[in-house]
Design a protein around this motif. Structure first.
Motif, mmCIF file in Angstrom:
data_model
loop_
_atom_site.group_PDB
_atom_site.id
_atom_site.type_symbol
_atom_site.label_atom_id
_atom_site.label_comp_id
_atom_site.label_asym_id
_atom_site.label_seq_id
_atom_site.Cartn_x
_atom_site.Cartn_y
_atom_site.Cartn_z
ATOM 1 N N GLU A 132 8.449 -1.973 -15.877
ATOM 2 C CA GLU A 132 7.810 -3.271 -16.113
ATOM 3 C C GLU A 132 6.828 -3.551 -14.983
ATOM 4 O O GLU A 132 7.220 -3.635 -13.822
ATOM 5 N N LEU A 133 5.539 -3.650 -15.314
ATOM 6 C CA LEU A 133 4.517 -3.995 -14.332
ATOM 7 C C LEU A 133 3.727 -5.191 -14.856
ATOM 8 O O LEU A 133 3.474 -5.284 -16.056
ATOM 9 N N GLU A 134 3.334 -6.051 -13.954
ATOM 10 C CA GLU A 134 2.446 -7.150 -14.318
ATOM 11 C C GLU A 134 1.060 -6.563 -14.583
ATOM 12 O O GLU A 134 0.640 -5.653 -13.869
ATOM 13 N N PRO A 135 0.352 -7.062 -15.596
ATOM 14 C CA PRO A 135 -1.021 -6.584 -15.815
ATOM 15 C C PRO A 135 -1.866 -6.844 -14.564
ATOM 16 O O PRO A 135 -1.681 -7.863 -13.887
ATOM 17 N N GLY A 136 -2.753 -5.902 -14.266
ATOM 18 C CA GLY A 136 -3.644 -6.096 -13.126
ATOM 19 C C GLY A 136 -3.968 -4.805 -12.411
ATOM 20 O O GLY A 136 -3.761 -3.709 -12.927
ATOM 21 N N ARG A 137 -4.470 -4.979 -11.189
ATOM 22 C CA ARG A 137 -4.895 -3.843 -10.369
ATOM 23 C C ARG A 137 -3.826 -3.523 -9.331
ATOM 24 O O ARG A 137 -3.255 -4.427 -8.727
ATOM 25 N N TYR A 138 -3.597 -2.224 -9.140
ATOM 26 C CA TYR A 138 -2.629 -1.753 -8.155
ATOM 27 C C TYR A 138 -3.277 -0.697 -7.265
ATOM 28 O O TYR A 138 -4.026 0.155 -7.748
ATOM 29 N N GLY A 139 -2.954 -0.753 -6.000
ATOM 30 C CA GLY A 139 -3.275 0.330 -5.097
ATOM 31 C C GLY A 139 -2.109 1.302 -5.158
ATOM 32 O O GLY A 139 -0.946 0.888 -5.058
ATOM 33 N N VAL A 140 -2.400 2.569 -5.368
ATOM 34 C CA VAL A 140 -1.359 3.591 -5.483
ATOM 35 C C VAL A 140 -1.560 4.585 -4.345
ATOM 36 O O VAL A 140 -2.639 5.155 -4.187
ATOM 37 N N ARG A 141 -0.504 4.772 -3.571
ATOM 38 C CA ARG A 141 -0.572 5.732 -2.473
ATOM 39 C C ARG A 141 0.678 6.600 -2.513
ATOM 40 O O ARG A 141 1.723 6.169 -2.997
ATOM 41 N N ALA A 142 0.534 7.820 -2.027
ATOM 42 C CA ALA A 142 1.642 8.782 -2.111
ATOM 43 C C ALA A 142 1.867 9.457 -0.768
ATOM 44 O O ALA A 142 0.954 9.576 0.053
ATOM 45 N N ALA A 143 3.107 9.908 -0.580
ATOM 46 C CA ALA A 143 3.469 10.645 0.631
ATOM 47 C C ALA A 143 4.664 11.549 0.328
ATOM 48 O O ALA A 143 5.443 11.286 -0.585
ATOM 49 N N HIS A 144 4.782 12.611 1.072
ATOM 50 C CA HIS A 144 5.922 13.533 1.027
ATOM 51 C C HIS A 144 6.587 13.402 2.386
ATOM 52 O O HIS A 144 5.959 13.662 3.412
#
Length: 163
Positions: A132-144
């Motif tokens: 479940e996500l609110e509609p809109g813009r998201y910053g997505v970042r990843a790490a190991h």
């Protein structure tokens, strides 16, 4: 209980629920399938067009993945002796992570995470989880992140952007 999604060997994908029927997976008449496009993503995350929006590809390796809403994060089980051990390391791993560059993802609402090889309208017949996500813009970042001598996890953090 944490719900984990497994892959048959390829990437996992989070497709906005509104465009699930447009994701054809490894099927399709095009020379390059949707699955091929997902496999072409280089790195931990990437975006591919689906319908009038984009889906988030969790690349790099086909690790079991869960979404932890309290952290706004997909957690990827790279190495750990137990689920409890892995989940206990999440807060410290989020603090210690060295994040890859962020991408911007616009979503119309809830997404479904599943194996990118499956067509979207067949995702309910395989490992999947609805996020479940609110509609809109998201910053997505990843790490190991190495979280211990024999514990490694991947993190894909979603951060709601204003405006």
């Amino acid at each position: 209980m944490t719900e984990w999604v497994e892959s048959g060997g390829g990437p996992l994908i989070a497709v906005p629920e509104a465009v699930l029927p447009f994701w054809t997976g490894a099927d399709g008449d095009e020379p390059s399938s949707d699955y091929d496009r997902a496999c072409a993503v280089d790195g931990h995350v990437g975006l591919v067009p689906v319908g009038d929006t984009r889906a988030l590809v969790l690349g790099d390796e086909p690790a079991s993945t869960a979404f932890l809403p309290e952290y706004g994060t997909f957690v990827r089980w790279c190495a750990a002796d137990s689920e409890e051990e892995l989940l206990a390391q999440v807060p410290a791993a989020l603090d210690a992570a060295v994040w890859a560059p962020e991408v911007e993802w616009r979503v119309p609402g809830a997404v479904v995470l599943f194996d990118a090889a499956w067509p979207g309208d067949g995702s309910e017949r395989t490992d999947h989880v609805r996020v479940e996500l609110e509609p809109g813009r998201y910053g997505v970042r990843a790490a190991h992140v190495p979280a211990g001598p024999e514990t490694w996890l991947g993190l894909v953090h979603l951060r709601r952007l204003v405006n």
